[in-house]
Design a protein around this motif. Structure first.
Motif, mmCIF file in Angstrom:
data_model
loop_
_atom_site.group_PDB
_atom_site.id
_atom_site.type_symbol
_atom_site.label_atom_id
_atom_site.label_comp_id
_atom_site.label_asym_id
_atom_site.label_seq_id
_atom_site.Cartn_x
_atom_site.Cartn_y
_atom_site.Cartn_z
ATOM 1 N N UNK A 157 0.811 -1.210 0.000
ATOM 2 C CA UNK A 157 0.000 0.000 0.000
ATOM 3 C C UNK A 157 0.852 1.271 0.000
ATOM 4 N N UNK A 158 2.137 1.143 0.278
ATOM 5 C CA UNK A 158 3.040 2.289 0.285
ATOM 6 C C UNK A 158 4.459 1.830 0.498
ATOM 7 N N UNK A 159 5.390 2.806 0.504
ATOM 8 C CA UNK A 159 6.811 2.511 0.706
ATOM 9 C C UNK A 159 7.304 3.306 1.922
ATOM 10 N N UNK A 160 7.402 2.647 3.064
ATOM 11 C CA UNK A 160 7.806 3.376 4.269
ATOM 12 C C UNK A 160 9.191 4.012 4.177
ATOM 13 N N UNK A 161 10.131 3.355 3.501
ATOM 14 C CA UNK A 161 11.477 3.927 3.381
ATOM 15 C C UNK A 161 11.421 5.237 2.590
ATOM 16 N N UNK A 162 11.994 6.276 3.180
ATOM 17 C CA UNK A 162 12.003 7.573 2.517
ATOM 18 C C UNK A 162 10.666 8.283 2.519
ATOM 19 N N UNK A 163 9.747 7.829 3.357
ATOM 20 C CA UNK A 163 8.378 8.354 3.360
ATOM 21 C C UNK A 163 8.342 9.858 3.617
ATOM 22 N N UNK A 164 9.055 10.343 4.621
ATOM 23 C CA UNK A 164 8.974 11.756 4.967
ATOM 24 C C UNK A 164 9.503 12.639 3.849
ATOM 25 N N UNK A 165 10.594 12.232 3.221
ATOM 26 C CA UNK A 165 11.132 13.015 2.101
ATOM 27 C C UNK A 165 10.153 13.031 0.934
ATOM 28 N N UNK A 166 9.526 11.894 0.662
ATOM 29 C CA UNK A 166 8.551 11.855 -0.426
ATOM 30 C C UNK A 166 7.324 12.690 -0.104
ATOM 31 N N UNK A 167 6.917 12.690 1.176
ATOM 32 C CA UNK A 167 5.788 13.511 1.564
ATOM 33 C C UNK A 167 6.067 14.989 1.300
ATOM 34 N N UNK A 168 7.245 15.440 1.674
ATOM 35 C CA UNK A 168 7.592 16.839 1.419
ATOM 36 C C UNK A 168 7.575 17.140 -0.072
#
Length: 363
Positions: A163-174
């Motif tokens: 359902x998603x990729x937790x690795x690098x999540x915060x950077x992708x969110x930004x």
């Protein structure tokens, strides 16, 4: 012919009779008329209460007009709500998801249908009068515990491993919200630009935290039911931003909304509203947000987390969302009341984010 914006009720009845006759009169044509009304309060996806089926239903569809890529994904929302049906997290029972883009029978978009959950969405202080102060205090704690329960769900165990990729999540969110902001620009917002830069300079290490993230978790995205002295969370709604990632994003968002009336100038308990909907006001009985954090940590079996960056990110994300809604309002592509006041909330949110943001250069 449609009688509400964005939904053809005659088409909906025809679709129900054809695809879900168990919810109508079995397709005999002897049943009553299907009617619908827009459920007030939504600022993004359109939500309709549907009457005339064998059980009360709700239809969700994307907003009219300015739809940003990756946002308003009906299939994802339907998938996560369906997946959580047997989990400790209370959600509505889903019926179906449909791509009506080509046929144009009901909405002309992808839409999904779910059963209506009886109860109240607490969004204004006047609604608190239906419950006791002790009841509202316990409700606040339960809301934090429901969030902890969500974050404890194993995504693979409910069919959401991809359902998603937790690795690098915060950077992708930004990066995602930067794109959303750029796609909705219609006026200068220097403080929001500054917050965006400050967040990018101080992205925290998630430390291996990963789970199902709701993306917009707050009191008025839940249905509350029960007696005055013991209200409970009957269902969590509005899963359009759900994914896999750092769960503290949800806790930061909950904190922003818990205190939002103070930072947007609507701290009174007179029921006034300038677009920042919240029933959480002093004196009603709700616990302070710090108490919610402790309840979340206790339910999770962890220490209370540092939420500084996450609170700043929550303010940035909401500011970008509201700037997008302001963009649609100026284009005449919103349905309902209150959209004329949305744009004025962006600057105070940016200031709140800057007050919480991790200083530039801190890892």
């Amino acid at each position: 012919m449609t009688d509400v914006p964005g939904l053809d009720t005659a088409g909906l009845r025809a679709w129900l009779e054809r695809e879900h006759p168990e919810l109508t009169d079995g397709g005999t044509g002897s049943g009553g008329e299907v009617t619908a009304s827009v459920i007030a309060g939504g600022r993004s996806n359109l939500t309709y209460r549907v009457h005339g089926a064998r059980v009360p239903l709700v239809v969700r569809r994307p907003p009219l007009g300015h739809v940003l890529s990756t946002a308003h994904d009906m299939r994802r929302e339907h998938r996560v709500v369906t997946a959580l049906a047997d989990s400790p997290v209370p959600v509505p029972r889903t019926v179906d998801v449909v791509d009506d883009t080509d046929r144009g029978e009901v909405t002309g978009t992808v839409f999904f249908v779910m059963e209506h959950v009886a109860g109240t969405v607490l969004s204004r202080p006047a609604q608190n009068a239906a419950f006791t102060a002790d009841g509202l205090h316990a409700l606040g704690l339960e809301l934090a515990e429901v969030l902890a329960d969500l974050h404890a769900v194993d995504p693979a165990a409910v069919g959401l491993a991809d359902f998603g990729r937790p690795d690098g999540y915060l950077h992708r969110q930004l990066a995602t919200w930067r794109r959303q902001y750029d796609a909705s620009r219609s006026r200068p917002q220097p403080r929001l630009d500054a917050l965006q830069d400050r967040l990018a300079a101080g992205v925290p290490d998630s430390g291996g935290r990963a789970g199902i993230v709701h993306g917009d978790f707050r009191l008025d995205n839940a249905i509350v039911a029960g007696p005055p002295d013991a209200p409970r969370v009957a269902a969590v709604l509005d899963w359009e931003m759900a994914t896999l990632g750092d769960p503290l994003v949800d806790l930061g968002m909950l904190g922003l909304y818990w205190d939002i009336r103070g930072l947007t100038g609507t701290a009174g308990d007179d029921g006034s509203d300038d677009g920042a909907l919240s029933a959480v006001v002093p004196g009603a009985g709700y616990p302070e947000f710090a108490v919610l954090v402790d309840a979340y940590a206790a339910r999770s079996g962890t220490a209370p987390p540092d939420l500084a960056w996450y609170r700043a990110f929550a303010a940035y994300k909401l500011a970008v969302i509201l700037e997008g809604i302001h963009y649609r309002y100026r284009a005449g592509e919103t349905v309902g009341e209150g959209f004329d006041r949305i744009g004025a909330l962006v600057a105070p949110l940016a200031e709140d984010g800057l007050a919480h943001a991790t200083p530039a250069g801190r890892a």
